[in-house]
Design an enzyme around this catalytic site. Structure first.
Site, PDB file in Angstrom:
ATOM      1  N   HIS A   1      -5.895  -5.971  -4.210  1.00 12.93           N
ATOM      2  CA  HIS A   1      -7.102  -5.663  -2.966  1.00 12.93           C
ATOM      3  C   HIS A   1      -7.215  -7.507  -2.399  1.00 12.93           C
ATOM      4  CE1 HIS A   1      -8.982  -2.176  -3.319  1.00 12.93           C
ATOM      5  NE2 HIS A   1      -8.806  -1.889  -2.667  1.00 12.93           N
TER       6      HIS A   1
ATOM      7  N   HIS B   1       0.487   3.936  -2.732  1.00 13.39           N
ATOM      8  CA  HIS B   1      -0.218   5.230  -2.699  1.00 13.39           C
ATOM      9  C   HIS B   1       1.081   6.036  -3.039  1.00 13.39           C
ATOM     10  CE1 HIS B   1      -3.657   4.534   0.082  1.00 13.39           C
ATOM     11  NE2 HIS B   1      -3.626   3.752  -0.411  1.00 13.39           N
TER      12      HIS B   1
ATOM     13  N   ARG C   1       0.403  -1.463   0.291  1.00 18.26           N
ATOM     14  CA  ARG C   1       0.100   0.114  -0.364  1.00 18.26           C
ATOM     15  C   ARG C   1       1.067   1.386   0.260  1.00 18.26           C
ATOM     16  NH1 ARG C   1      -2.645   1.794   4.961  1.00 18.26           N
ATOM     17  NH2 ARG C   1      -3.950   3.703   3.955  1.00 18.26           N
TER      18      ARG C   1
ATOM     19  N   TRP D   1     -10.378  -8.384   2.277  1.00 15.33           N
ATOM     20  CA  TRP D   1     -11.097  -8.679   1.549  1.00 15.33           C
ATOM     21  C   TRP D   1     -11.503 -10.335   0.140  1.00 15.33           C
ATOM     22  CZ3 TRP D   1      -8.247  -4.401   1.194  1.00 15.33           C
ATOM     23  CH2 TRP D   1      -8.915  -3.479   0.966  1.00 15.33           C
TER      24      TRP D   1
END
Length: 377
Positions: free
Chosen positions: A260, A137, A133, A276
């Site tokens: 995800h 990001h 992540r 998820w």
């Protein structure tokens, strides 16, 4: 417990590609049943809160303070091809130049991989998902019209970018990598973060992701504005606007969404809650299989609108996840990836390479990308 659960999910995470239909088969249902048991029996790991967290500047300033204190011992010169260490003698003459090679980046990779193995007390037993992540990001802020943002700069080190809502909780990932940075001060933060993302993907049983160095660290003036990352509560129009700004098409949007399969949402960060997939520390195509094969309903709770699986009520999907099966142009790629994990792995790797290189003014060539070896085997 975390190591045992992680080993079990790795053993059950792969199946032979389904060539004829994306429909979930009896074989896959049996595999998911094993994953459900492993996931539900494993204890949920604690995690660092994202509320009110300020981006860590400690490592950044400590590095330069240490260099200043070292005086004539040496200095570091940041350039477009990486970081060069210039060692000086007592009279100030230059004794040699350190130019990082593949083996130096492999050493950094190995240190990250070792930490991922040793520190298994985060969330579902791995820092891997939050490292992915971080890499995503810091890269996903790129704007092709203005050529701003992207991984080149590592500007999430500073407020306000580190305090953007979409980056809540990422201090945990940045702090995790600080010991590696301290041991290897020649590598830039922006190269370190993307290299760590590659390492996490590969060590969590994902595809090989070619990578090359060449990013430089920038100052606070280069922080990007808020709103450049996806909002999970929105629809396909928003999703396309965010990704097309970076230069991605529908196929690449769906491929990137496959990340995800990893990690989970936290109420004290995004407001959403839950994982998820049943194997949140293993890269697989289960995200796409679950999208198509499970029955999803609105979760009845006091939080933001999200979906939960009707069977176990332990999994979640965001509104931006569900549009991938509701929108016909997106759905055909979901079906392709659900049928064949090898196709997904190939296209997922390609799109990660593109994501991590957005806006980087490399002096090296694409052929110079390196594939680093895994430690997990």
């Amino acid at each position: 417990m975390a190591a045992t659960a992680r080993a079990l999910t790795r053993l059950t995470a792969r199946t032979a590609p389904i060539k004829s239909t994306p429909r979930i088969t009896a074989t896959h249902n049996a595999r998911l049943s094993l994953q459900r048991q492993a996931f539900q029996s494993s204890s949920r790991r604690g995690y660092a809160s994202g509320n009110g967290v300020k981006p860590s500047r400690t490592g950044y300033y400590a590095t330069f303070a240490a260099l200043a204190a070292a005086g004539g011992a040496g200095y570091f010169y940041l350039n477009n091809g990486g970081v060069t260490e210039m060692k000086k003698g007592s009279s100030g003459e230059t004794r040699g130049v350190f130019t990082p090679k593949k083996e130096d980046y492999q050493k950094v990779y190995n240190e990250i991989a070792q930490l991922l193995e040793e520190k298994d007390d985060y969330d579902d037993g791995s820092y891997g998902p939050v490292i992915v992540r971080l890499a995503w990001h810091c890269s996903g802020t790129y704007d092709k019209q203005t050529n701003t943002g992207g991984s080149n700069g590592a500007t999430m080190r500073f407020a306000p970018e580190g305090d953007h809502g979409a980056n809540a909780g990422l201090k945990a990932a940045r702090d995790f990598l600080e010991p590696v940075k301290a041991k290897n001060p020649w590598i830039t933060y922006s190269d370190l973060w993307t290299l760590a993302g590659v390492c996490a993907i590969q060590e969590m049983q994902g595809p090989s992701v070619p990578w090359r160095p060449g990013r430089t660290d920038r100052d606070v003036s280069m922080c990007t504005p808020d709103g450049r990352l996806p909002d999970g509560a929105k629809d396909q129009t928003h999703l396309r606007a965010i990704f097309q700004r970076m230069g991605f098409d529908d196929r690449e949007i769906v491929a990137l969404s496959g990340a995800h399969a990893l990690g989970r949402c936290h109420t004290d960060r995004s407001g959403f809650e839950g994982p998820w997939s049943f194997s949140p520390t293993v890269v697989s195509n289960d995200y796409f299989r679950l999208l198509l094969g499970e029955k999803w309903a609105w979760k009845k709770w006091n939080g933001p609108r999200q979906y939960e699986d009707a069977g176990t009520k332990t999994l979640m999907m965001l509104p931006t996840d569900m549009v991938l099966v509701k929108d016909a142009a997106f759905r055909r790629h979901v079906e392709r990836y659900a049928r064949d994990h090898e196709v997904f792995f190939k296209e997922f790797s390609d799109v990660l390479v593109k994501l991590f290189e957005l806006g980087v003014p490399f002096q090296s060539r694409e052929e110079d990308r390196m594939t680093l070896e895994t430690l997990s085997g």
